[in-house]
Design an enzyme around this catalytic site. Structure first.
Site, PDB file in Angstrom:
ATOM      1  N   GLU A 198     -26.132 -17.581  64.275  1.00  0.00           N
ATOM      2  CA  GLU A 198     -26.555 -18.095  65.578  1.00  0.00           C
ATOM      3  C   GLU A 198     -27.330 -17.068  66.379  1.00  0.00           C
ATOM      4  O   GLU A 198     -27.531 -17.235  67.573  1.00  0.00           O
ATOM      5  CB  GLU A 198     -25.332 -18.531  66.391  1.00  0.00           C
ATOM      6  CG  GLU A 198     -24.750 -19.837  65.931  1.00  0.00           C
ATOM      7  CD  GLU A 198     -23.740 -20.417  66.930  1.00  0.00           C
ATOM      8  OE1 GLU A 198     -23.584 -19.864  68.035  1.00  0.00           O
ATOM      9  OE2 GLU A 198     -23.112 -21.421  66.570  1.00  0.00           O
ATOM     10  N   ASP A 228     -14.952 -18.547  71.822  1.00  0.00           N
ATOM     11  CA  ASP A 228     -14.633 -19.678  70.956  1.00  0.00           C
ATOM     12  C   ASP A 228     -13.737 -19.133  69.852  1.00  0.00           C
ATOM     13  O   ASP A 228     -14.200 -18.471  68.918  1.00  0.00           O
ATOM     14  CB  ASP A 228     -15.897 -20.319  70.363  1.00  0.00           C
ATOM     15  CG  ASP A 228     -15.572 -21.557  69.520  1.00  0.00           C
ATOM     16  OD1 ASP A 228     -14.368 -21.899  69.416  1.00  0.00           O
ATOM     17  OD2 ASP A 228     -16.504 -22.177  68.975  1.00  0.00           O
ATOM     18  N   ASP A 294     -13.118 -28.515  71.174  1.00  0.00           N
ATOM     19  CA  ASP A 294     -14.291 -28.774  70.330  1.00  0.00           C
ATOM     20  C   ASP A 294     -13.797 -29.504  69.077  1.00  0.00           C
ATOM     21  O   ASP A 294     -13.857 -30.729  68.999  1.00  0.00           O
ATOM     22  CB  ASP A 294     -15.004 -27.454  69.999  1.00  0.00           C
ATOM     23  CG  ASP A 294     -16.125 -27.612  68.969  1.00  0.00           C
ATOM     24  OD1 ASP A 294     -16.498 -28.752  68.672  1.00  0.00           O
ATOM     25  OD2 ASP A 294     -16.636 -26.586  68.454  1.00  0.00           O
ATOM     26  N   LYS A 319     -20.977 -32.480  71.152  1.00  0.00           N
ATOM     27  CA  LYS A 319     -21.944 -32.279  70.070  1.00  0.00           C
ATOM     28  C   LYS A 319     -22.311 -33.657  69.540  1.00  0.00           C
ATOM     29  O   LYS A 319     -21.501 -34.291  68.853  1.00  0.00           O
ATOM     30  CB  LYS A 319     -21.309 -31.452  68.939  1.00  0.00           C
ATOM     31  CG  LYS A 319     -21.077 -29.983  69.262  1.00  0.00           C
ATOM     32  CD  LYS A 319     -20.309 -29.310  68.118  1.00  0.00           C
ATOM     33  CE  LYS A 319     -20.182 -27.819  68.330  1.00  0.00           C
ATOM     34  NZ  LYS A 319     -19.158 -27.219  67.433  1.00  0.00           N
ATOM     35  N   ARG A 348     -25.374 -26.738  67.247  1.00  0.00           N
ATOM     36  CA  ARG A 348     -24.533 -26.400  66.112  1.00  0.00           C
ATOM     37  C   ARG A 348     -25.014 -25.063  65.569  1.00  0.00           C
ATOM     38  O   ARG A 348     -26.102 -24.615  65.887  1.00  0.00           O
ATOM     39  CB  ARG A 348     -24.634 -27.457  65.000  1.00  0.00           C
ATOM     40  CG  ARG A 348     -24.376 -28.891  65.391  1.00  0.00           C
ATOM     41  CD  ARG A 348     -22.982 -29.142  65.897  1.00  0.00           C
ATOM     42  NE  ARG A 348     -21.893 -28.712  65.060  1.00  0.00           N
ATOM     43  CZ  ARG A 348     -20.999 -29.514  64.484  1.00  0.00           C
ATOM     44  NH1 ARG A 348     -21.113 -30.818  64.622  1.00  0.00           N
ATOM     45  NH2 ARG A 348     -19.974 -29.029  63.789  1.00  0.00           N
ATOM     46  N   SER A 349     -24.202 -24.467  64.687  1.00  0.00           N
ATOM     47  CA  SER A 349     -24.613 -23.153  64.182  1.00  0.00           C
ATOM     48  C   SER A 349     -25.882 -23.243  63.328  1.00  0.00           C
ATOM     49  O   SER A 349     -26.715 -22.340  63.340  1.00  0.00           O
ATOM     50  CB  SER A 349     -23.473 -22.490  63.416  1.00  0.00           C
ATOM     51  OG  SER A 349     -22.964 -23.365  62.446  1.00  0.00           O
TER      52      SER A 349
HETATM   53  P1  PGA Z   1     -20.398 -25.277  63.988  1.00  0.00           P
HETATM   54  O1  PGA Z   1     -19.383 -24.770  65.100  1.00  0.00           O
HETATM   55  O2  PGA Z   1     -20.584 -24.130  63.017  1.00  0.00           O
HETATM   56  O3  PGA Z   1     -19.654 -26.416  63.360  1.00  0.00           O
HETATM   57  O4  PGA Z   1     -21.664 -25.681  64.656  1.00  0.00           O
HETATM   58  C1  PGA Z   1     -19.748 -24.093  66.218  1.00  0.00           C
HETATM   59  C2  PGA Z   1     -18.602 -24.126  67.178  1.00  0.00           C
HETATM   60  O5  PGA Z   1     -17.444 -24.122  66.741  1.00  0.00           O
HETATM   61  O6  PGA Z   1     -18.804 -24.217  68.385  1.00  0.00           O
HETATM   62 ZN    ZN Z   2     -16.398 -24.395  68.714  1.00  0.00          ZN
END
Ligand code: PGA
Ligand code: ZN
Length: 391
Positions: A198, A228, A294, A319, A348-349
């Site tokens: 990220e 987080d 989340d 999301k 998202r990542s």
């Molecule tokens: P993700 O998670 O890798 O599923 O996008 C990011 C997050 O936990 O906020």
């Molecule tokens: Zn998260």
């Protein structure tokens, strides 16, 4: 609105992996949306694609009868209901999100509006008092990474997935600037050289040493600290299995540990402090800061209602591709607002340069947008919010 053509194709995301892009063509132009991809996905998220994967969702769009869609008479946001009835679980969350967003972009243009405006954003995000000028959204930026998102520098990366700064600027543009400075200052203090998925700094330091560094930055810049924890990612058989430093905590110990961190480091925001099934555990964290769901809530109205019933959270990550349906995304934001729960629209990542979530955040009236600090795909969203703010 008359649609001329609907198409879909695979595009690459920031990890070089394929994701879907859906294109809707009308007499006003071509409107496209590509979907992001998570790495630490919640167990209760909808599947990204239907059974046959990305390719079968792409085929679905290529075969879709445009006249059938036109026959539905799509003229307003609520008409997405008719679309959902028609596609009825034949595609996954990534594809539904990309399709609905492209339809809305086309509808907005048809009505001479930007997407955020079409969704009712002006009323929600600009206060009347300040002659329509005061913008109220803040940015949540990932500065230092650990957990599943950071696998490069050291086996001993921090267990918490994201160390976040949330700037206190007078405008969104100022928040972005402050976050960027905090990001640079953190790099110097960490002596970091590598970025994760990220764009956050990677480090081999322990969780609390990282928090010490964040406190140093907070003394100099107007930022709040967020975490987080992504509790599910290191929870197994009743224990939170920490690697750095190596510790095993049961549920109650985890609650006490997170509460201590909140107090000792004056933390403003904690996301997924516990694993994704533990509504009561979330409640146990108290409400001395933003307690955010989340993986716990997965942008799902029913899980949000449960979280409200047991008073588990006072903040929620939104999301869109966790649930797919933009009707449900709006429902989640509306229910949250009525319950006094802060909403955080989130990337998202794995991301593309698509900036739809910026318009959704403003349009639905979210309190925060979480979309990283560094890198083209992250900055695309920040720039779009600034453009709306300054427009
Ligand atoms: P993700 O998670 O890798 O599923 O996008 C990011 C997050 O936990 O906020
Ligand atoms: Zn998260």
């Amino acid at each position: 609105m008359i649609i001329k053509k609907i198409g879909a194709k695979a595009v690459k995301n920031s990890r070089g992996k394929k994701t879907i892009c859906v294109i809707v063509k009308t007499s006003c132009g071509r409107f496209r949306t590509s979907a992001p991809s998570g790495k630490s996905k919640g167990k209760y998220e909808v599947k990204s694609y239907a059974r046959g994967g990305l390719n079968s969702d792409i085929k679905f769009f290529r075969k879709l009868d445009v006249e059938k869609i036109n026959g539905l008479g799509i003229e307003k946001f609520e008409d997405l209901k008719k679309v959902e009835r028609l596609v009825n679980e034949k595609i996954g969350g990534n594809s539904l999100f990309a399709f609905e967003a492209s339809l809305l972009k086309a509808l907005a243009r048809e009505n001479g509006k930007e997407l955020w405006e079409f969704l009712g954003g002006r009323k929600r995000l600009f206060s009347k008092k300040d002659a329509g000028k005061k913008f109220r959204m803040r940015s949540v930026g990932n500065v230092i990474g650990g957990g599943l998102h950071s696998e490069g520098v050291s086996e001993n990366r921090p267990d918490f997935q994201e160390f976040l700064f949330i700037a206190r600027g007078k405008s969104f543009a100022e928040c972005v600037k402050i976050n960027r400075n905090a990001y640079k200052m953190a790099r110097k203090l960490l002596k970091a050289y590598q970025r994760n998925d990220e764009g956050a700094w990677e480090t081999g330091l322990e969780n609390e040493t990282v928090l010490d560094i964040m406190s140093e930055v907070r003394k100099k810049l107007r930022v709040d600290i967020g975490l987080d924890v992504a509790g599910s990612s290191f929870y197994k058989n009743g224990f939170y299995n920490y690697k750095n430093p190596s510790t095993k905590l049961n549920k109650n110990e985890q609650i006490n540990y997170i509460k201590e961190l909140i107090k000792d480091y004056k933390i403003f925001y904690v996301e997924d402090g516990l694993e994704e099934n533990d509504f009561a555990g979330f409640r146990g964290l108290g409400k001395s800061c933003l307690i955010v769901g989340d993986d716990l809530t997965t942008t799902n109205p029913s899980r949000l209602k449960k979280a409200i019933r047991v008073r588990a959270i006072n903040g929620i990550i939104v999301k869109p591709n966790q649930i797919g349906s933009l009707l449900k995304v709006k429902e989640v934001v509306d229910i949250s607002r009525r319950a006094g729960i802060k909403t955080i629209m989130s990337h998202r990542s794995g991301e593309t340069k698509d900036n739809t979530i910026a318009d959704l955040a403003v349009g639905f009236g979210c309190d925060f947008i979480k979309t990283g600090i560094y890198g083209r795909v992250r900055e695309a969203k920040l720039k779009r919010v600034i453009e709306i703010e300054e427009g």
